[in-house]
Design a protein around this motif. Structure first.
Motif, PDB file in Angstrom:
ATOM      1  N   LYS A  18      27.866  -7.770  60.941  1.00 26.05           N
ATOM      2  CA  LYS A  18      26.260  -8.153  60.875  1.00 26.05           C
ATOM      3  C   LYS A  18      26.053  -6.921  61.813  1.00 26.05           C
ATOM      4  CE  LYS A  18      25.146 -11.315  63.924  1.00 26.05           C
ATOM      5  NZ  LYS A  18      24.389 -12.526  63.745  1.00 26.05           N
ATOM      6  N   ARG A  19      25.194  -5.738  62.121  1.00 26.25           N
ATOM      7  CA  ARG A  19      24.114  -5.017  62.671  1.00 26.25           C
ATOM      8  C   ARG A  19      22.980  -6.196  63.382  1.00 26.25           C
ATOM      9  NH1 ARG A  19      23.272   1.182  61.324  1.00 26.25           N
ATOM     10  NH2 ARG A  19      25.486   1.421  61.986  1.00 26.25           N
ATOM     11  N   HIS A  20      23.040  -5.629  64.834  1.00 25.91           N
ATOM     12  CA  HIS A  20      22.255  -6.125  66.215  1.00 25.91           C
ATOM     13  C   HIS A  20      20.745  -5.071  65.463  1.00 25.91           C
ATOM     14  CE1 HIS A  20      24.121  -9.387  67.109  1.00 25.91           C
ATOM     15  NE2 HIS A  20      25.095  -8.635  67.953  1.00 25.91           N
ATOM     16  N   ALA A  21      19.480  -5.807  65.294  1.00 29.49           N
ATOM     17  CA  ALA A  21      18.314  -4.560  65.581  1.00 29.49           C
ATOM     18  C   ALA A  21      18.082  -4.284  66.681  1.00 29.49           C
ATOM     19  CB  ALA A  21      16.974  -5.521  65.167  1.00 29.49           C
ATOM     20  N   GLU A  22      18.391  -5.182  67.727  1.00 26.72           N
ATOM     21  CA  GLU A  22      18.054  -4.091  69.286  1.00 26.72           C
ATOM     22  C   GLU A  22      19.571  -3.493  69.681  1.00 26.72           C
ATOM     23  OE1 GLU A  22      20.061  -8.672  69.628  1.00 26.72           O
ATOM     24  OE2 GLU A  22      18.365  -7.791  68.125  1.00 26.72           O
ATOM     25  N   ASN A  23      18.911  -3.670  70.918  1.00 24.97           N
ATOM     26  CA  ASN A  23      19.815  -2.581  71.281  1.00 24.97           C
ATOM     27  C   ASN A  23      20.800  -3.640  72.778  1.00 24.97           C
ATOM     28  OD1 ASN A  23      19.441   0.035  70.423  1.00 24.97           O
ATOM     29  ND2 ASN A  23      18.970  -0.125  72.257  1.00 24.97           N
ATOM     30  N   ILE A  24      22.415  -3.712  72.344  1.00 24.78           N
ATOM     31  CA  ILE A  24      23.027  -4.536  73.520  1.00 24.78           C
ATOM     32  C   ILE A  24      23.678  -3.286  74.373  1.00 24.78           C
ATOM     33  CG2 ILE A  24      23.031  -6.172  71.717  1.00 24.78           C
ATOM     34  CD1 ILE A  24      25.260  -6.161  71.298  1.00 24.78           C
ATOM     35  N   SER A  25      24.072  -4.127  75.288  1.00 22.10           N
ATOM     36  CA  SER A  25      25.677  -3.382  75.879  1.00 22.10           C
ATOM     37  C   SER A  25      26.700  -3.502  75.064  1.00 22.10           C
ATOM     38  CB  SER A  25      25.440  -4.194  77.419  1.00 22.10           C
ATOM     39  OG  SER A  25      25.512  -5.458  77.416  1.00 22.10           O
ATOM     40  N   ILE A  26      27.937  -2.610  75.977  1.00 22.78           N
ATOM     41  CA  ILE A  26      29.077  -2.547  75.626  1.00 22.78           C
ATOM     42  C   ILE A  26      29.763  -4.270  75.571  1.00 22.78           C
ATOM     43  CG2 ILE A  26      31.139  -1.196  75.370  1.00 22.78           C
ATOM     44  CD1 ILE A  26      29.046   1.679  75.508  1.00 22.78           C
ATOM     45  N   GLY A  27      29.669  -4.193  77.153  1.00 16.68           N
ATOM     46  CA  GLY A  27      30.306  -5.126  77.178  1.00 16.68           C
ATOM     47  C   GLY A  27      29.775  -6.932  76.747  1.00 16.68           C
ATOM     48  N   ASP A  28      28.616  -6.669  76.555  1.00 20.48           N
ATOM     49  CA  ASP A  28      28.327  -7.878  75.214  1.00 20.48           C
ATOM     50  C   ASP A  28      28.544  -7.869  73.745  1.00 20.48           C
ATOM     51  OD1 ASP A  28      26.954  -9.023  77.424  1.00 20.48           O
ATOM     52  OD2 ASP A  28      24.673  -8.374  76.777  1.00 20.48           O
ATOM     53  N   ALA A  29      28.506  -6.506  73.270  1.00 20.05           N
ATOM     54  CA  ALA A  29      29.802  -6.010  72.245  1.00 20.05           C
ATOM     55  C   ALA A  29      30.985  -7.210  71.966  1.00 20.05           C
ATOM     56  CB  ALA A  29      29.318  -4.982  71.681  1.00 20.05           C
ATOM     57  N   LEU A  30      31.853  -6.255  72.588  1.00 13.42           N
ATOM     58  CA  LEU A  30      32.901  -6.348  73.342  1.00 13.42           C
ATOM     59  C   LEU A  30      33.181  -8.278  73.538  1.00 13.42           C
ATOM     60  CD1 LEU A  30      34.329  -4.000  75.393  1.00 13.42           C
ATOM     61  CD2 LEU A  30      34.706  -4.125  72.774  1.00 13.42           C
ATOM     62  N   LYS A  31      32.253  -8.962  73.440  1.00 14.70           N
ATOM     63  CA  LYS A  31      32.880  -9.847  73.950  1.00 14.70           C
ATOM     64  C   LYS A  31      32.474 -11.000  72.603  1.00 14.70           C
ATOM     65  CE  LYS A  31      31.474 -10.747  78.894  1.00 14.70           C
ATOM     66  NZ  LYS A  31      30.534 -11.228  79.680  1.00 14.70           N
ATOM     67  N   GLU A  32      31.156 -10.458  71.607  1.00 11.87           N
ATOM     68  CA  GLU A  32      31.689 -10.570  70.666  1.00 11.87           C
ATOM     69  C   GLU A  32      32.259 -10.898  69.573  1.00 11.87           C
ATOM     70  OE1 GLU A  32      27.850  -9.772  66.806  1.00 11.87           O
ATOM     71  OE2 GLU A  32      27.391  -9.538  69.111  1.00 11.87           O
ATOM     72  N   PHE A  33      33.250  -9.461  69.288  1.00 15.92           N
ATOM     73  CA  PHE A  33      33.814  -8.830  68.638  1.00 15.92           C
ATOM     74  C   PHE A  33      35.320  -9.516  69.531  1.00 15.92           C
ATOM     75  CE2 PHE A  33      37.603  -6.708  68.142  1.00 15.92           C
ATOM     76  CZ  PHE A  33      37.573  -6.082  66.661  1.00 15.92           C
ATOM     77  N   ILE A  34      35.580 -10.118  70.532  1.00 17.35           N
ATOM     78  CA  ILE A  34      36.897 -11.003  70.581  1.00 17.35           C
ATOM     79  C   ILE A  34      36.352 -12.325  70.362  1.00 17.35           C
ATOM     80  CG2 ILE A  34      37.761 -11.704  72.461  1.00 17.35           C
ATOM     81  CD1 ILE A  34      37.600  -9.232  74.295  1.00 17.35           C
ATOM     82  N   GLU A  35      34.898 -13.074  70.281  1.00 20.93           N
ATOM     83  CA  GLU A  35      35.059 -14.388  69.736  1.00 20.93           C
ATOM     84  C   GLU A  35      35.237 -14.195  68.368  1.00 20.93           C
ATOM     85  OE1 GLU A  35      31.250 -15.434  71.482  1.00 20.93           O
ATOM     86  OE2 GLU A  35      32.471 -15.359  73.123  1.00 20.93           O
ATOM     87  N   LYS A  36      34.700 -13.899  67.772  1.00 20.03           N
ATOM     88  CA  LYS A  36      34.086 -13.977  66.419  1.00 20.03           C
ATOM     89  C   LYS A  36      35.653 -13.180  65.608  1.00 20.03           C
ATOM     90  CE  LYS A  36      30.406 -12.278  65.349  1.00 20.03           C
ATOM     91  NZ  LYS A  36      29.081 -10.866  64.523  1.00 20.03           N
ATOM     92  N   ASN A  37      36.512 -12.610  66.343  1.00 16.63           N
ATOM     93  CA  ASN A  37      38.728 -12.145  66.342  1.00 16.63           C
ATOM     94  C   ASN A  37      39.092 -13.006  66.979  1.00 16.63           C
ATOM     95  OD1 ASN A  37      37.853 -10.354  63.989  1.00 16.63           O
ATOM     96  ND2 ASN A  37      36.579  -8.808  65.671  1.00 16.63           N
ATOM     97  N   ARG A  38      38.871 -13.585  67.271  1.00 13.56           N
ATOM     98  CA  ARG A  38      39.819 -15.129  68.145  1.00 13.56           C
ATOM     99  C   ARG A  38      40.957 -14.210  68.508  1.00 13.56           C
ATOM    100  NH1 ARG A  38      40.871 -19.167  63.297  1.00 13.56           N
ATOM    101  NH2 ARG A  38      39.982 -17.267  61.956  1.00 13.56           N
ATOM    102  N   LEU A  39      39.952 -13.310  69.133  1.00 13.39           N
ATOM    103  CA  LEU A  39      41.683 -12.355  69.906  1.00 13.39           C
ATOM    104  C   LEU A  39      41.950 -12.912  71.568  1.00 13.39           C
ATOM    105  CD1 LEU A  39      40.909  -9.165  68.964  1.00 13.39           C
ATOM    106  CD2 LEU A  39      42.079 -10.552  67.717  1.00 13.39           C
ATOM    107  N   GLU A  40      40.516 -13.968  72.242  1.00 10.54           N
ATOM    108  CA  GLU A  40      40.928 -14.457  73.789  1.00 10.54           C
ATOM    109  C   GLU A  40      42.832 -14.398  74.308  1.00 10.54           C
ATOM    110  OE1 GLU A  40      38.331 -16.784  76.645  1.00 10.54           O
ATOM    111  OE2 GLU A  40      37.740 -16.256  74.287  1.00 10.54           O
ATOM    112  N   LYS A  41      43.345 -15.402  72.323  1.00  9.74           N
ATOM    113  CA  LYS A  41      44.506 -16.150  74.045  1.00  9.74           C
ATOM    114  C   LYS A  41      45.569 -14.454  73.933  1.00  9.74           C
ATOM    115  CE  LYS A  41      44.639 -20.311  71.999  1.00  9.74           C
ATOM    116  NZ  LYS A  41      45.364 -21.081  70.917  1.00  9.74           N
TER     117      LYS A  41
END
Length: 98
Positions: free
Chosen positions: A3-26
């Motif tokens: 999904k796309r965000h309508a508002e602008n977000i920082s790259i750091g927040d986008a990466l955190k969201e990507f890591i959480e959604k794809n369960r890459l933290e471990k």
């Protein structure tokens, strides 16, 4: 499709969201533990480290020198504390030197 965000977000927040959604933290924690070991222990000890594995809350470290393994075994609590400070979270609870 993501999904796309309508508002602008920082790259750091986008990466955190990507890591959480794809369960890459471990997987990232495993890489970060290796980097933290190298940084905290320095090049002299990293040279004798043959393998490093993070399994749940235990860090298994394979060393090629039995003398170094014995010396490090006296300070495991301090090593754990230093590694967790470097990682900026309580990731390692136990250290096993082999």
């Amino acid at each position: 499709m993501a999904k796309r965000h309508a508002e602008n977000i920082s790259i750091g927040d986008a990466l955190k969201e990507f890591i959480e959604k794809n369960r890459l933290e471990k997987g990232l924690d495993k890489v970060n533990a290796k980097e933290a070991w190298d940084k905290v222990m320095g090049p002299a000890i990293s040279k004798y480290t043959t393998d490093l594995k993070l399994d749940r809350e235990t860090l298994f470290v394979q060393l090629s020198s039995s003398v170094l393994r014995e010396e490090l075994s006296y300070g495991t609590e301090k090593i754990i504390k230093l590694l967790n400070e470097e990682l900026k979270k309580e990731l390692i609870k136990k250290l096993v030197l082999r």
